[in-house]
Design a protein around this motif. Structure first.
Motif, PDB file in Angstrom:
ATOM      1  N   MET A   4       0.833  -1.175   0.000  1.00 40.10           N
ATOM      2  CA  MET A   4       0.000   0.000   0.000  1.00 40.10           C
ATOM      3  C   MET A   4       0.882   1.244   0.000  1.00 40.10           C
ATOM      4  SD  MET A   4      -3.205  -0.620   2.421  1.00 40.10           S
ATOM      5  CE  MET A   4      -4.592  -1.321   1.600  1.00 40.10           C
ATOM      6  N   SER A   5       0.402   2.279  -0.647  1.00 46.11           N
ATOM      7  CA  SER A   5       1.182   3.505  -0.792  1.00 46.11           C
ATOM      8  C   SER A   5       1.066   4.435   0.414  1.00 46.11           C
ATOM      9  CB  SER A   5       0.706   4.260  -2.038  1.00 46.11           C
ATOM     10  OG  SER A   5      -0.615   4.749  -1.840  1.00 46.11           O
ATOM     11  N   GLY A   6      -0.006   4.303   1.191  1.00 45.49           N
ATOM     12  CA  GLY A   6      -0.243   5.214   2.294  1.00 45.49           C
ATOM     13  C   GLY A   6      -0.797   6.556   1.844  1.00 45.49           C
ATOM     14  N   ARG A   7      -1.126   6.665   0.569  1.00 48.57           N
ATOM     15  CA  ARG A   7      -1.609   7.932   0.017  1.00 48.57           C
ATOM     16  C   ARG A   7      -3.012   8.236   0.558  1.00 48.57           C
ATOM     17  NH1 ARG A   7      -3.861   9.232  -5.440  1.00 48.57           N
ATOM     18  NH2 ARG A   7      -3.408  11.429  -5.775  1.00 48.57           N
ATOM     19  N   VAL A   8      -3.167   9.456   1.099  1.00 47.13           N
ATOM     20  CA  VAL A   8      -4.445   9.912   1.642  1.00 47.13           C
ATOM     21  C   VAL A   8      -4.891  11.114   0.825  1.00 47.13           C
ATOM     22  CG1 VAL A   8      -5.649  10.807   3.672  1.00 47.13           C
ATOM     23  CG2 VAL A   8      -3.824   9.104   3.951  1.00 47.13           C
ATOM     24  N   VAL A   9      -6.121  11.038   0.312  1.00 48.04           N
ATOM     25  CA  VAL A   9      -6.677  12.100  -0.526  1.00 48.04           C
ATOM     26  C   VAL A   9      -7.962  12.614   0.121  1.00 48.04           C
ATOM     27  CG1 VAL A   9      -7.649  12.667  -2.791  1.00 48.04           C
ATOM     28  CG2 VAL A   9      -5.724  11.067  -2.623  1.00 48.04           C
ATOM     29  N   VAL A  10      -8.047  13.931   0.260  1.00 49.29           N
ATOM     30  CA  VAL A  10      -9.271  14.579   0.738  1.00 49.29           C
ATOM     31  C   VAL A  10      -9.862  15.337  -0.440  1.00 49.29           C
ATOM     32  CG1 VAL A  10     -10.288  16.249   2.328  1.00 49.29           C
ATOM     33  CG2 VAL A  10      -8.332  14.847   3.060  1.00 49.29           C
ATOM     34  N   ILE A  11     -11.134  15.048  -0.746  1.00 50.36           N
ATOM     35  CA  ILE A  11     -11.818  15.693  -1.864  1.00 50.36           C
ATOM     36  C   ILE A  11     -12.997  16.494  -1.327  1.00 50.36           C
ATOM     37  CG2 ILE A  11     -12.996  15.383  -4.068  1.00 50.36           C
ATOM     38  CD1 ILE A  11     -11.644  12.584  -4.231  1.00 50.36           C
ATOM     39  N   GLY A  12     -12.934  17.797  -1.499  1.00 44.94           N
ATOM     40  CA  GLY A  12     -14.054  18.662  -1.150  1.00 44.94           C
ATOM     41  C   GLY A  12     -14.940  18.810  -2.365  1.00 44.94           C
ATOM     42  N   SER A  58      -9.983  12.158  10.707  1.00 44.75           N
ATOM     43  CA  SER A  58      -9.978  11.009   9.789  1.00 44.75           C
ATOM     44  C   SER A  58      -8.652  10.917   9.047  1.00 44.75           C
ATOM     45  CB  SER A  58     -11.120  11.116   8.780  1.00 44.75           C
ATOM     46  OG  SER A  58     -12.362  10.902   9.397  1.00 44.75           O
ATOM     47  N   VAL A  59      -8.123  12.058   8.649  1.00 42.90           N
ATOM     48  CA  VAL A  59      -6.841  12.068   7.929  1.00 42.90           C
ATOM     49  C   VAL A  59      -5.718  11.605   8.854  1.00 42.90           C
ATOM     50  CG1 VAL A  59      -5.127  13.569   6.832  1.00 42.90           C
ATOM     51  CG2 VAL A  59      -7.554  13.800   6.248  1.00 42.90           C
ATOM     52  N   ARG A  60      -5.679  12.125  10.077  1.00 44.42           N
ATOM     53  CA  ARG A  60      -4.635  11.702  11.024  1.00 44.42           C
ATOM     54  C   ARG A  60      -4.738  10.209  11.306  1.00 44.42           C
ATOM     55  NH1 ARG A  60      -6.097  16.630  13.297  1.00 44.42           N
ATOM     56  NH2 ARG A  60      -7.367  15.591  14.878  1.00 44.42           N
ATOM     57  N   GLN A  61      -5.971   9.716  11.460  1.00 45.58           N
ATOM     58  CA  GLN A  61      -6.165   8.291  11.688  1.00 45.58           C
ATOM     59  C   GLN A  61      -5.652   7.484  10.501  1.00 45.58           C
ATOM     60  OE1 GLN A  61     -10.268   7.087  12.076  1.00 45.58           O
ATOM     61  NE2 GLN A  61      -9.723   5.031  12.748  1.00 45.58           N
ATOM     62  N   ALA A  62      -5.935   7.928   9.295  1.00 43.85           N
ATOM     63  CA  ALA A  62      -5.479   7.210   8.095  1.00 43.85           C
ATOM     64  C   ALA A  62      -3.957   7.191   8.032  1.00 43.85           C
ATOM     65  CB  ALA A  62      -6.045   7.860   6.839  1.00 43.85           C
ATOM     66  N   HIS A  63      -3.322   8.311   8.330  1.00 46.29           N
ATOM     67  CA  HIS A  63      -1.861   8.340   8.308  1.00 46.29           C
ATOM     68  C   HIS A  63      -1.290   7.440   9.393  1.00 46.29           C
ATOM     69  CE1 HIS A  63      -0.746  11.159   5.147  1.00 46.29           C
ATOM     70  NE2 HIS A  63      -1.793  11.879   5.482  1.00 46.29           N
ATOM     71  N   GLY A  64      -1.926   7.393  10.553  1.00 46.95           N
ATOM     72  CA  GLY A  64      -1.473   6.515  11.624  1.00 46.95           C
ATOM     73  C   GLY A  64      -1.626   5.059  11.259  1.00 46.95           C
ATOM     74  N   ARG A  65      -2.734   4.732  10.628  1.00 48.06           N
ATOM     75  CA  ARG A  65      -2.989   3.361  10.206  1.00 48.06           C
ATOM     76  C   ARG A  65      -1.986   2.957   9.146  1.00 48.06           C
ATOM     77  NH1 ARG A  65      -8.226   3.784   9.381  1.00 48.06           N
ATOM     78  NH2 ARG A  65      -7.988   4.588   7.285  1.00 48.06           N
ATOM     79  N   ASP A  66      -1.697   3.867   8.195  1.00 45.91           N
ATOM     80  CA  ASP A  66      -0.736   3.551   7.146  1.00 45.91           C
ATOM     81  C   ASP A  66       0.653   3.373   7.728  1.00 45.91           C
ATOM     82  OD1 ASP A  66      -2.714   3.705   5.247  1.00 45.91           O
ATOM     83  OD2 ASP A  66      -2.343   5.815   4.799  1.00 45.91           O
ATOM     84  N   GLY A  67       0.987   4.133   8.766  1.00 45.42           N
ATOM     85  CA  GLY A  67       2.303   4.019   9.385  1.00 45.42           C
ATOM     86  C   GLY A  67       2.500   2.710  10.125  1.00 45.42           C
TER      87      GLY A  67
END
Length: 159
Positions: free
Chosen positions: A1-9, A148-157
């Motif tokens: 997995m790349s760990g890439r997190v994307v937020v789309i408004g 949600s973004v911080r959680q995703a980065h933590g999960r990817d780490g």
């Protein structure tokens, strides 16, 4: 997995509460980990799929229209919840998130994790500004998206 997190408004800032997605993305600048992709979209399904291509986590922020709307009420939805809740007229966009999710599923292009943070809209008329209930809910919406973004980065780490 790349760990890439994307937020789309998702939304149009020239249509009142429909501009809450782009406003939230603007409010996230400097509040999320480096490497987080912050972008906006009009919600057109093919463009949405292009924006989240290769992402492990996608966080979508948008306005919803509900039958018995309580403008400013916040929702956090999974991809499955979003597909059922945004079908038909729930989105403020012509095709909506439901169409994007259906297309992504049909093409096997759903990201591994997709979360939708949405706020119920009051006014989506052309030329209107964010309504008071939606403007008041914006700080909490931004906080939820940032979490949600911080959680995703933590999960990817952890992987």
């Amino acid at each position: 997995m790349s760990g890439r997190v994307v937020v789309i408004g998702v939304g149009n800032p020239l249509r009142g509460d429909d501009g809450v997605g782009p406003a939230a993305v603007e409010g996230l600048r400097g509040r999320v980990p480096d490497g987080t992709v912050l972008t906006v979209s009009d919600g057109e399904p093919a463009r949405m799929l292009d924006l989240w291509d290769g992402a492990d986590t996608v966080v979508v922020v948008e306005a919803l229209r509900a039958g018995l709307a309580r403008p400013g009420r916040l929702h956090t939805l999974t991809a499955a919840d979003a597909a059922s809740r945004t079908a038909g007229t729930a989105s403020t966009h012509a095709l909506g998130l439901g169409a994007s999710l259906a297309l992504a599923e049909a093409l096997d292009r759903l990201p591994p994790t997709l979360v939708v943070h949405a706020v119920e809209a009051a006014d989506v008329e052309l030329g209107a500004h964010l309504s008071e209930p939606v403007r008041s809910a914006l700080p909490e919406l931004i906080d939820r998206v940032a979490a949600s973004v911080r959680q995703a980065h933590g999960r990817d780490g952890e992987q």
